[in-house]
Design a protein around this motif. Structure first.
Motif, PDB file in Angstrom:
ATOM      1  N   ARG A  72       0.832  -1.202   0.000  1.00  0.00           N
ATOM      2  CA  ARG A  72       0.000   0.000   0.000  1.00  0.00           C
ATOM      3  C   ARG A  72       0.866   1.252   0.000  1.00  0.00           C
ATOM      4  NH1 ARG A  72      -1.999   0.606   6.307  1.00  0.00           N
ATOM      5  NH2 ARG A  72       0.072   0.929   7.182  1.00  0.00           N
ATOM      6  N   LEU A  73       0.291   2.361  -0.342  1.00  0.00           N
ATOM      7  CA  LEU A  73       0.956   3.659  -0.289  1.00  0.00           C
ATOM      8  C   LEU A  73       0.400   4.433   0.902  1.00  0.00           C
ATOM      9  CD1 LEU A  73       0.948   2.834  -3.491  1.00  0.00           C
ATOM     10  CD2 LEU A  73       1.700   5.201  -3.769  1.00  0.00           C
ATOM     11  N   ASP A  74       1.297   5.027   1.682  1.00  0.00           N
ATOM     12  CA  ASP A  74       0.872   5.806   2.838  1.00  0.00           C
ATOM     13  C   ASP A  74       1.628   7.116   2.878  1.00  0.00           C
ATOM     14  OD1 ASP A  74       3.435   5.133   3.830  1.00  0.00           O
ATOM     15  OD2 ASP A  74       2.637   3.325   4.772  1.00  0.00           O
ATOM     16  N   SER A  75       1.236   7.971   3.806  1.00  0.00           N
ATOM     17  CA  SER A  75       1.828   9.294   3.905  1.00  0.00           C
ATOM     18  C   SER A  75       1.822   9.755   5.345  1.00  0.00           C
ATOM     19  CB  SER A  75       1.048  10.288   3.028  1.00  0.00           C
ATOM     20  OG  SER A  75       1.461  11.612   3.269  1.00  0.00           O
ATOM     21  N   THR A  76       2.817  10.571   5.696  1.00  0.00           N
ATOM     22  CA  THR A  76       2.838  11.179   7.033  1.00  0.00           C
ATOM     23  C   THR A  76       1.902  12.382   7.104  1.00  0.00           C
ATOM     24  OG1 THR A  76       4.743  12.527   6.368  1.00  0.00           O
ATOM     25  CG2 THR A  76       5.205  10.436   7.487  1.00  0.00           C
ATOM     26  N   GLU A  77       1.362  12.809   5.963  1.00  0.00           N
ATOM     27  CA  GLU A  77       0.450  13.944   5.931  1.00  0.00           C
ATOM     28  C   GLU A  77      -1.007  13.516   5.810  1.00  0.00           C
ATOM     29  OE1 GLU A  77       1.616  16.925   3.137  1.00  0.00           O
ATOM     30  OE2 GLU A  77       3.748  16.630   3.514  1.00  0.00           O
ATOM     31  N   SER A  78      -1.235  12.224   5.766  1.00  0.00           N
ATOM     32  CA  SER A  78      -2.594  11.699   5.687  1.00  0.00           C
ATOM     33  C   SER A  78      -2.619  10.324   6.334  1.00  0.00           C
ATOM     34  CB  SER A  78      -3.058  11.611   4.230  1.00  0.00           C
ATOM     35  OG  SER A  78      -4.332  11.000   4.143  1.00  0.00           O
ATOM     36  N   VAL A  79      -3.649  10.068   7.140  1.00  0.00           N
ATOM     37  CA  VAL A  79      -3.784   8.775   7.809  1.00  0.00           C
ATOM     38  C   VAL A  79      -4.403   7.742   6.868  1.00  0.00           C
ATOM     39  CG1 VAL A  79      -4.781   7.629   9.854  1.00  0.00           C
ATOM     40  CG2 VAL A  79      -4.010   9.990   9.999  1.00  0.00           C
ATOM     41  N   ILE A  80      -4.881   8.178   5.720  1.00  0.00           N
ATOM     42  CA  ILE A  80      -5.621   7.299   4.807  1.00  0.00           C
ATOM     43  C   ILE A  80      -4.668   6.683   3.793  1.00  0.00           C
ATOM     44  CG2 ILE A  80      -7.535   7.167   3.177  1.00  0.00           C
ATOM     45  CD1 ILE A  80      -8.644   9.703   4.475  1.00  0.00           C
ATOM     46  N   ASN A 155       2.715  13.821  -0.405  1.00  0.00           N
ATOM     47  CA  ASN A 155       3.938  13.057  -0.141  1.00  0.00           C
ATOM     48  C   ASN A 155       3.651  11.581   0.155  1.00  0.00           C
ATOM     49  OD1 ASN A 155       6.729  12.807   0.084  1.00  0.00           O
ATOM     50  ND2 ASN A 155       6.688  13.127   2.301  1.00  0.00           N
ATOM     51  N   TYR A 156       2.827  10.958  -0.654  1.00  0.00           N
ATOM     52  CA  TYR A 156       2.561   9.528  -0.497  1.00  0.00           C
ATOM     53  C   TYR A 156       3.789   8.726  -0.886  1.00  0.00           C
ATOM     54  CZ  TYR A 156      -2.334   9.346   0.838  1.00  0.00           C
ATOM     55  OH  TYR A 156      -3.504   9.414   1.546  1.00  0.00           O
ATOM     56  N   GLN A 157       4.056   7.686  -0.107  1.00  0.00           N
ATOM     57  CA  GLN A 157       5.256   6.868  -0.281  1.00  0.00           C
ATOM     58  C   GLN A 157       4.899   5.506  -0.860  1.00  0.00           C
ATOM     59  OE1 GLN A 157       8.503   8.044   1.072  1.00  0.00           O
ATOM     60  NE2 GLN A 157       7.356   9.972   1.091  1.00  0.00           N
ATOM     61  N   GLN A 158       5.726   5.046  -1.815  1.00  0.00           N
ATOM     62  CA  GLN A 158       5.572   3.705  -2.350  1.00  0.00           C
ATOM     63  C   GLN A 158       6.415   2.734  -1.530  1.00  0.00           C
ATOM     64  OE1 GLN A 158       5.074   3.076  -6.624  1.00  0.00           O
ATOM     65  NE2 GLN A 158       5.958   5.111  -6.958  1.00  0.00           N
ATOM     66  N   HIS A 159       5.902   1.536  -1.331  1.00  0.00           N
ATOM     67  CA  HIS A 159       6.615   0.507  -0.573  1.00  0.00           C
ATOM     68  C   HIS A 159       6.712  -0.744  -1.437  1.00  0.00           C
ATOM     69  CE1 HIS A 159       6.500   2.820   3.192  1.00  0.00           C
ATOM     70  NE2 HIS A 159       5.286   3.173   2.831  1.00  0.00           N
ATOM     71  N   TRP A 160       7.935  -1.045  -1.848  1.00  0.00           N
ATOM     72  CA  TRP A 160       8.189  -2.199  -2.694  1.00  0.00           C
ATOM     73  C   TRP A 160       8.944  -3.261  -1.899  1.00  0.00           C
ATOM     74  CZ3 TRP A 160      10.104   0.474  -7.863  1.00  0.00           C
ATOM     75  CH2 TRP A 160       9.031   1.189  -8.413  1.00  0.00           C
ATOM     76  N   ILE A 161       8.767  -4.493  -2.301  1.00  0.00           N
ATOM     77  CA  ILE A 161       9.344  -5.631  -1.561  1.00  0.00           C
ATOM     78  C   ILE A 161      10.024  -6.570  -2.550  1.00  0.00           C
ATOM     79  CG2 ILE A 161       8.857  -7.577  -0.024  1.00  0.00           C
ATOM     80  CD1 ILE A 161       6.262  -6.065   0.776  1.00  0.00           C
ATOM     81  N   ILE A 162      11.252  -6.920  -2.266  1.00  0.00           N
ATOM     82  CA  ILE A 162      11.995  -7.919  -3.046  1.00  0.00           C
ATOM     83  C   ILE A 162      12.616  -8.909  -2.064  1.00  0.00           C
ATOM     84  CG2 ILE A 162      14.006  -8.332  -4.520  1.00  0.00           C
ATOM     85  CD1 ILE A 162      13.454  -5.732  -5.929  1.00  0.00           C
ATOM     86  N   ASP A 163      12.329 -10.170  -2.232  1.00  0.00           N
ATOM     87  CA  ASP A 163      12.843 -11.235  -1.364  1.00  0.00           C
ATOM     88  C   ASP A 163      12.539 -10.933   0.113  1.00  0.00           C
ATOM     89  OD1 ASP A 163      14.152 -13.631  -0.737  1.00  0.00           O
ATOM     90  OD2 ASP A 163      16.073 -12.611  -0.426  1.00  0.00           O
ATOM     91  N   ASN A 164      11.326 -10.498   0.349  1.00  0.00           N
ATOM     92  CA  ASN A 164      10.853 -10.172   1.706  1.00  0.00           C
ATOM     93  C   ASN A 164      11.649  -9.045   2.359  1.00  0.00           C
ATOM     94  OD1 ASN A 164       8.868 -10.717   3.682  1.00  0.00           O
ATOM     95  ND2 ASN A 164      10.368 -11.757   4.956  1.00  0.00           N
ATOM     96  N   MET A 165      12.381  -8.299   1.556  1.00  0.00           N
ATOM     97  CA  MET A 165      13.134  -7.140   2.037  1.00  0.00           C
ATOM     98  C   MET A 165      12.495  -5.871   1.504  1.00  0.00           C
ATOM     99  SD  MET A 165      15.912  -7.165   3.967  1.00  0.00           S
ATOM    100  CE  MET A 165      16.953  -5.863   3.356  1.00  0.00           C
TER     101      MET A 165
END
Length: 674
Positions: A72-80, A155-165
């Motif tokens: 998911r994408l989240d942000s420190t400027e929005s709780v949603i 300032n929404y952030q993307q969270h990517w995962i490779i090999d559980n990292m």
């Protein structure tokens, strides 16, 4: 003894520098990987086929394809938060979603496959992932672009995962250090005054006012630890990226490298789009061997950039000073004042009886059942449930089962334990209610089952309606809500029944002195011995033990940082229990000496008032540390905060009550009463 190797978590459990870890390290242990966290070996395509055919041992079985997942994408400027597919990024036609545990679903983590795929040890340059075109004359495409720009502004952030990292973005911060964030922004925004915000400071070319810069090109650096000298088989130990905004004007020309000497035109999206915009998503990938970094410590570089351990030790020392101060006062009362009181009370003059005074004077009223005994017993039962859930969860966390590498495990463990600990809640509630002289056992049973769980579920459901309306990934699916209700009524309620049965079956707790039929009149109290000032003062010291630790906990919740110092948290929880107990006992003694025998509710509220200070601190954190925008985000923040405050109130209140109950029972059992 078996020592759990921290599969994939590295130094995730740095808090295990505590005595628990010290004991574990002294014992000879055999390696054992936690479920789902065993290492994965990678190799080239040729070696993959060779190992499959030759039937080599399991240790060197490997695969060449490296898949990347998106969260998911989240942000420190929005709780949603929002799911990845909510934004118009590159997506697969048929997404593959890994199985999510209960904690991930409740926390709103939505992991899915992505079109980004790599071949081990094969460097690639400017690989095209997909291309998007936005025509402002088409309403649907304009809405997608506007939503993308809104995500950039917030300032929404993307969270990517490779090999559980987690794929990390490392950048310099103050003091010449580097901070590795487990995510990277969608892009950056330059306001109308030309002030570059957030990630725009990484490149001076991002400077046009009132313009959005979308990061559409990613440089991957995948570091691996070779298991063989020829790098045939290896394990991934880090994945770092560099996001860039590039305007690919020529389809045959692409940026092959991004250094300071390379000039390129950033992809600038104006606030008012008047002509079609074409966005191409590309990436470079470079594989780098590292013979020093081991797979078991691959989380180190992420966690070492988090808040330093020295502050945690300061928190522990601060808490210990408060505990020693309180312990000294309690010891002085117990060993000197209280001992003298008991000795003086037990000296019976044969010629004339001594006149009773002090706390002995209220011996005939001190165990008089409290008002609203039903409610108090229910709160004590729920508080006991919270107490056992908290410490069992912390024990599992200290042993490494709930590391950040095992996503959602912490929430899953807490929920399952809360449901399964209905028996202690029912037993404590029934036993205390029977001790108070209550006879409505059915009402007590029903209230224990539904009062606190129902209150928390109602708050969660109301917040969930808001998240549903916003189409957020944090919205709990309807099927999961049904599953939670099934756990509540199918598991927790029957266990509360069992606990209540055994609680009512046992005889009431016997008090050391008899209660008079006529209540004694309480003399007029001074300001400091009145109930409300005492309750306010009682919560100050326990809060002083935990407020530094609270900063890191709130950061992990609202600033999306990893929390891994469970060893420190375990010790702080123990110190909190000791402090709540001692502060409540101390104030209880003062009130009894002032001939005020209404200690039942006061003991619960004195330590429970720490939750009020917790709420005030959360308000301070919201105002001073967060930059949350929007009414919906504000409502969500304070809604979730209220759940935390309620649980903390029950935890601390129950600790203070039972400490005071033991103290009062003990002192009146050793004094002689006519």
């Amino acid at each position: 003894m078996v020592c759990f190797r921290r599969g994939g978590s590295g130094s995730v459990l740095r808090g295990m520098e505590t005595a628990v870890v010290f004991v574990l390290l002294l014992v000879k242990c055999s390696a054992l990987y936690l479920p789902g966290l065993a290492p994965v070996s990678f190799c080239s395509k040729e070696n993959e086929d060779k190992y499959k055919v030759s039937g080599k041992p399991l240790e060197i079985m490997c695969k060449s394809s490296i898949a990347m997942y998106v969260n998911r994408l989240d942000s420190t400027e929005s709780v949603i938060p929002f799911e990845y597919d909510k934004f118009d990024f590159c997506q697969l036609s048929q997404e593959v979603r890994p199985v999510e545990n209960l904690g991930q679903v409740v926390f709103g983590e939505r992991i899915s496959s992505s079109p980004y795929e790599f071949t081990f040890n094969k460097n690639q340059t400017c690989v095209k992932v997909c291309e998007k075109i936005y025509d402002p004359t088409k309403k649907e495409e304009l809405e997608k672009l506007n939503f993308l720009k809104k995500g950039i502004m917030l300032n929404y952030q993307q969270h990517w995962i490779i090999d559980n990292m987690p794929v990390t973005w490392c950048y310099p911060v103050e003091g010449g250090q580097h901070y590795c964030a487990p995510g990277f922004p969608i892009g950056c925004y330059v306001d109308k005054k030309g002030v570059r915000k957030d990630a725009c400071v990484i490149d001076s070319s991002y400077g046009l006012p009132d313009t959005y810069y979308l990061f559409n090109h990613i440089n991957f650096t995948i570091t691996f630890h070779p298991l063989q000298e020829n790098n045939d088989v290896a394990r991934i130990v880090s994945v770092k990226i560099e996001p860039h905004s590039i305007d690919h004007k020529d389809t045959d020309q692409c940026l092959t490298g991004l250094s300071e000497n390379v000039a390129y035109t950033p992809l600038a999206i104006p606030d008012k789009v008047e002509k079609p915009i074409k966005i191409r998503y590309t990436f470079n990938v470079n594989f780098v061997p590292n013979f020093e970094m081991r797979w078991a410590s691959r989380w180190d570089y992420i966690l070492e950039s988090m808040p330093h351990t020295n502050i945690q030790w300061f928190s522990i020392m601060n808490s210990l000073v408060i505990v020693l101060f309180l312990s000294g006062m309690v010891a002085m009362i117990m060993l000197r004042t209280l001992h003298k009181d008991i000795t003086r009370y037990n000296q019976m003059d044969t010629e004339e009886a001594q006149e009773e005074f002090g706390w002995k004077l209220v011996h005939g009223d001190v165990f008089r059942p409290p008002r609203k005994g039903m409610l108090l017993s229910v709160l004590l039962g729920s508080g006991s449930q919270m107490f056992f859930m908290t410490f069992i969860t912390l024990v599992f966390a200290c042993l490494g089962f709930l590391s950040p590498a095992n996503r959602g495990s912490l929430m899953t463990c807490a929920l399952v334990l809360y449901v399964c600990l209905g028996t202690p809640a029912g037993f404590v509630s029934a036993r205390m209610y029977k001790t108070f002289g209550g006879e409505k056992w059915k009402s007590n049973l029903i209230l224990t089952c539904v009062l606190i769980p129902g209150l928390i579920f109602t708050i969660v459901f109301i917040l969930n309606l808001l998240l549903w309306a916003k189409q957020s990934s944090a919205a709990i699916p309807f099927t999961t809500l049904v599953a939670l209700l099934a756990m509540w009524f199918g598991v927790s309620v029957p266990l509360v029944f069992v606990g209540s049965y055994f609680g009512f079956k046992k005889r009431p707790i016997e008090f050391p002195v008899r209660t008079n039929q006529i209540p004694r009149q309480i003399p007029e109290q001074s300001f400091y011995t009145r109930p409300f000032p005492g309750i306010i003062m009682g919560g100050v010291l326990p809060f002083g033990c935990i407020f530094i630790q609270l900063f890191f906990i709130l950061n992990s919740i609202w600033s999306h940082q990893f929390y891994y110092m469970f060893g420190f948290l375990f010790f702080v929880a123990i110190i909190l229990v000791i402090t709540c107990s001692e502060a409540t006992v101390l104030l209880c003694y003062f009130h009894l000496c002032a001939e005020d025998y209404h200690w039942w509710w006061r003991s619960f509220l004195t330590s429970g008032f720490t939750a009020v200070y917790l709420f005030i601190y959360c308000v301070h954190y919201f105002v001073s540390k967060l930059t949350i925008h929007g009414t919906a985000s504000t409502v969500l923040y304070f809604g979730y905060t209220s759940i935390i405050v309620i649980m903390f109130f029950l935890f601390t209140g129950s600790v203070g009550f039972f400490a005071c109950f033991w103290f009062v029972t003990k002192i009146y059992s050793v004094v002689k009463v006519d």
